[in-house]
Scaffold this motif. Structure first.
Motif, short mmCIF file in Angstrom:
data_model
loop_
_atom_site.label_atom_id
_atom_site.label_comp_id
_atom_site.label_asym_id
_atom_site.label_seq_id
_atom_site.Cartn_x
_atom_site.Cartn_y
_atom_site.Cartn_z
N THR A 16 0.83 -1.21 0.00
CA THR A 16 0.00 0.00 0.00
C THR A 16 0.86 1.25 0.00
N ASN A 20 1.15 4.08 -3.01
CA ASN A 20 0.91 5.50 -2.75
C ASN A 20 2.09 6.36 -3.17
N ALA A 24 1.90 9.11 -6.14
CA ALA A 24 2.19 10.49 -5.75
C ALA A 24 3.28 11.10 -6.63
N ILE A 179 -6.92 5.12 3.32
CA ILE A 179 -5.74 4.61 2.63
C ILE A 179 -6.01 3.21 2.09
N ALA A 183 -6.35 2.13 -1.95
CA ALA A 183 -5.44 1.13 -2.51
C ALA A 183 -6.21 -0.02 -3.16
N SER A 188 -4.07 6.20 -5.04
CA SER A 188 -3.41 6.80 -3.88
C SER A 188 -4.47 7.48 -3.03
N VAL A 189 -4.19 7.61 -1.75
CA VAL A 189 -5.11 8.35 -0.88
C VAL A 189 -5.23 9.80 -1.33
N ASN A 200 -3.75 12.66 3.69
CA ASN A 200 -3.01 13.39 2.65
C ASN A 200 -1.80 14.08 3.24
N LEU A 203 0.99 11.53 4.07
CA LEU A 203 1.71 11.05 2.90
C LEU A 203 2.60 12.15 2.31
#
Length: 211
Positions: A16, A20, A24, A179, A183, A188-189, A200, A203
């Protein structure tokens, strides 16, 4: 940059987190390749779901669970991408060992539990081996699936000091439904709706430290 998200212990949320991070970086405009170095192929499945849904940005993804294949493909194709994120581990595997030798950065996610902290000794042994082959590997530990309350996070973070191979990043990723739900859709979150501001922020804080 070649960044491996890896740990010899399973259940720490490395896939996960790798997903992400890769998305990102793609959102930030980077040309990203996500390598799934796990035989379960979870990261590749998530990217396939993303592609089927027509989500942008698209993420290149390949699965190389065998160390020799991962090494060969990475050496052959690495110059085609700006950032390469490798999801490897869950056990001591040839893919994880190959990734460590070729990576610039290792990110070791761990949960705030005694078993997870004790297991850091195993990945640290592999870090020592990789550094004996190739200098320059930077290794960081980050709390993943961290508690939202209590003192376990702090105690686990302090325990990382027992492992000089690792630098602790004080950018924990808390255990949040947003999250996991994102996934499960190959997202991505950062892309999730409704937006989880806290997730957010967590991350983004980690990304700033890594990149």
């Amino acid at each position: 940059m070649i960044l491996t998200v890896g740990n010899t212990k399973g259940g720490v949320g490395k896939t996960t987190l790798a997903l992400n991070i890769a998305i990102a970086r793609a959102i930030a405009g980077r040309d990203v390749w996500l390598i799934d170095g796990d035989r379960q192929g979870t990261a590749q499945t998530a990217i396939a779901l993303r592609a089927d849904a027509g989500r942008e940005p698209a993420i290149a993804c390949a699965q190389y669970a065998d160390g020799s294949a991962l090494r060969a493909q990475l050496q052959h194709q690495s110059k085609k991408f700006e950032d390469i994120i490798i999801d490897a581990g869950g056990r001591d595997s040839t893919a994880l060992r190959a990734a460590l030798v070729l990576s610039d950065v290792l990110l070791v996610p761990f949960a705030p539990r005694s078993l997870d902290v004790w297991a850091l000794a195993d990945i640290c042994a592999l870090i020592d081996e990789a550094r004996s082959v190739r200098d320059g590997l930077r290794a960081y530990a980050v709390l993943n699936c961290a508690d939202t309350h209590g003192t376990d996070n702090q105690e686990a973070a302090e325990a990382v000091a027992d492992y000089p191979q690792l630098v602790y990043l004080n950018t924990p990723i808390k255990r949040r439904k947003a999250i996991a739900n994102a996934a499960g859709q190959g997202l991505s979150v950062l892309e999730a709706i409704p937006k989880d501001v806290k997730a957010n922020d967590e991350l983004n804080a980690l990304m700033l430290r890594l990149f």
